[in-house]
Design an enzyme around this catalytic site. Structure first.
Site, short mmCIF file in Angstrom:
data_model
loop_
_atom_site.label_atom_id
_atom_site.label_comp_id
_atom_site.label_asym_id
_atom_site.label_seq_id
_atom_site.Cartn_x
_atom_site.Cartn_y
_atom_site.Cartn_z
CG HIS A 187 -1.84 -1.25 1.37
ND1 HIS A 187 -2.69 -1.57 0.35
CD2 HIS A 187 -2.06 -1.98 2.35
CE1 HIS A 187 -3.29 -2.48 0.70
NE2 HIS A 187 -2.90 -3.02 2.04
CG HIS A 212 2.65 5.88 5.94
ND1 HIS A 212 2.17 5.72 7.27
CD2 HIS A 212 1.58 6.40 5.35
CE1 HIS A 212 1.17 6.49 7.26
NE2 HIS A 212 0.54 6.79 6.27
CG HIS A 214 -0.57 8.88 1.79
ND1 HIS A 214 -1.48 7.76 1.52
CD2 HIS A 214 -0.26 8.89 3.07
CE1 HIS A 214 -1.56 7.17 2.77
NE2 HIS A 214 -1.14 7.96 3.50
CD GLU A 245 -4.05 9.52 2.19
OE1 GLU A 245 -3.63 9.43 3.45
OE2 GLU A 245 -4.81 8.66 1.58
CG HIS A 287 0.09 10.55 6.36
ND1 HIS A 287 -0.69 9.79 5.88
CD2 HIS A 287 -0.08 11.70 6.32
CE1 HIS A 287 -1.74 10.69 5.15
NE2 HIS A 287 -1.15 11.88 5.50
CB THR A 313 -6.20 8.28 5.17
OG1 THR A 313 -4.89 7.70 5.02
CG2 THR A 313 -6.27 9.42 5.91
ZN LIG Z 1 -0.95 7.84 5.74
#
Ligand SMILES: [Zn+2]
Length: 269
Positions: free
Chosen positions: A107, A132, A134, A138, A151, A217
């Site tokens: 992910h 991590h 994204h 987001e 994050h 999320t």
């Molecule tokens: Zn995240």
């Protein structure tokens, strides 16, 4: 205790009701914290995705434990618009430890700490568990999406505090370059992280932030997160963004309804 509104509730009644609901959720969601505590947590939750039959619109129905993804009332991410300026506790970030492992969990790329550093927000104390990425961001700010978002997930006694750092293309960032250069290209088990990776190198010098109450999320979307989104992005090399995007072209949940939530903005410092 139940708060019954005979007619129009006043602000303090409302706030009390919201806080009570939130406390109850935090207690209830204690179990849901485990996926974030375990280094391989996300890998074991690989039944969901960012598109198709197991995409974000379907998350709430994939597993009973994920019901909050569709039934929740305080979901994340959101478009951060018209925040209210307020006196906010300063963030005291004392990160000195290095992540133990790095994992491509299917992910995202995530770096985990066996024993993390501390974040103080007012009199509350949290421990850094993992960070991590994204692609794209987001959170939006006033409708604007950013190239990426990092994050930093911290756990406290009654919930999580996640610091969101927005990322834009610009001057290279040595730390992000190191992460992109050492990230596993294939999904798999965690491997030792490069000891030179210092999470502090991914923070902007300006620490102004917006705070709101929201959720994870990703499934199970638990509504136990105090979100701290830093309003000043960091710059990273466009080539490094492209290298991350090659593995994860799209791993951002769509923005969720803000409903009646407040967003508080700290002053610049
Ligand atoms: Zn995240």
């Amino acid at each position: 205790m139940f708060v019954v509104f005979a007619q129009h509730p006043n602000q303090s009644d409302l706030k009390e009701a919201v806080m009570q609901r939130r406390q109850a959720l935090k207690l209830f969601a204690g179990l849901a914290l485990c996926p974030l505590c375990a280094p391989t947590g996300f890998a074991s939750e690989s039944h969901w995705s960012y598109e198709g039959a197991t995409g974000p619109e379907k998350w709430g129905g994939l597993d009973a434990a994920d019901a909050a993804c569709s039934a929740g009332g305080q979901q994340s991410p959101i478009d951060i618009t018209a925040p209210i300026s307020a006196r906010q506790p300063p963030l005291r970030i004392s990160w000195s430890k290095r992540p133990d492992t790095i994992v491509n969990n299917g992910h995202t790329i995530q770096l985990d700490f066996a024993e993390g550093d501390t974040l103080h927000m007012g009199d509350r104390r949290y421990a850094l568990k993992q960070f991590h990425f994204h692609h794209p961001s987001e959170h939006l700010i006033e409708g604007k999406r950013f190239a990426m978002e990092a994050h930093f997930v911290h756990a406290g006694t009654d919930g999580l505090a996640v610091i969101g750092v927005l990322m834009v293309a610009g001057e290279p960032n040595a730390m992000f370059k190191k992460i992109v250069s050492t990230m596993p290209r294939e999904e798999g088990s965690p491997v030792p992280a490069d000891p030179a990776i210092d999470p502090g190198g991914l923070l902007p010098t300006q620490r102004a932030y917006c705070h709101y109450e929201g959720s994870l999320t990703t499934p199970p979307c638990s509504e136990t997160v105090d979100w701290i989104v830093l309003t000043h992005p960091i710059e990273v090399d466009e080539d490094d963004i492209a290298r991350f995007a090659k593995l994860y072209p799209m791993n951002a949940r769509p923005v969720q309804n803000r409903d009646r939530r407040f967003i508080l903005r700290s002053g610049p410092r």
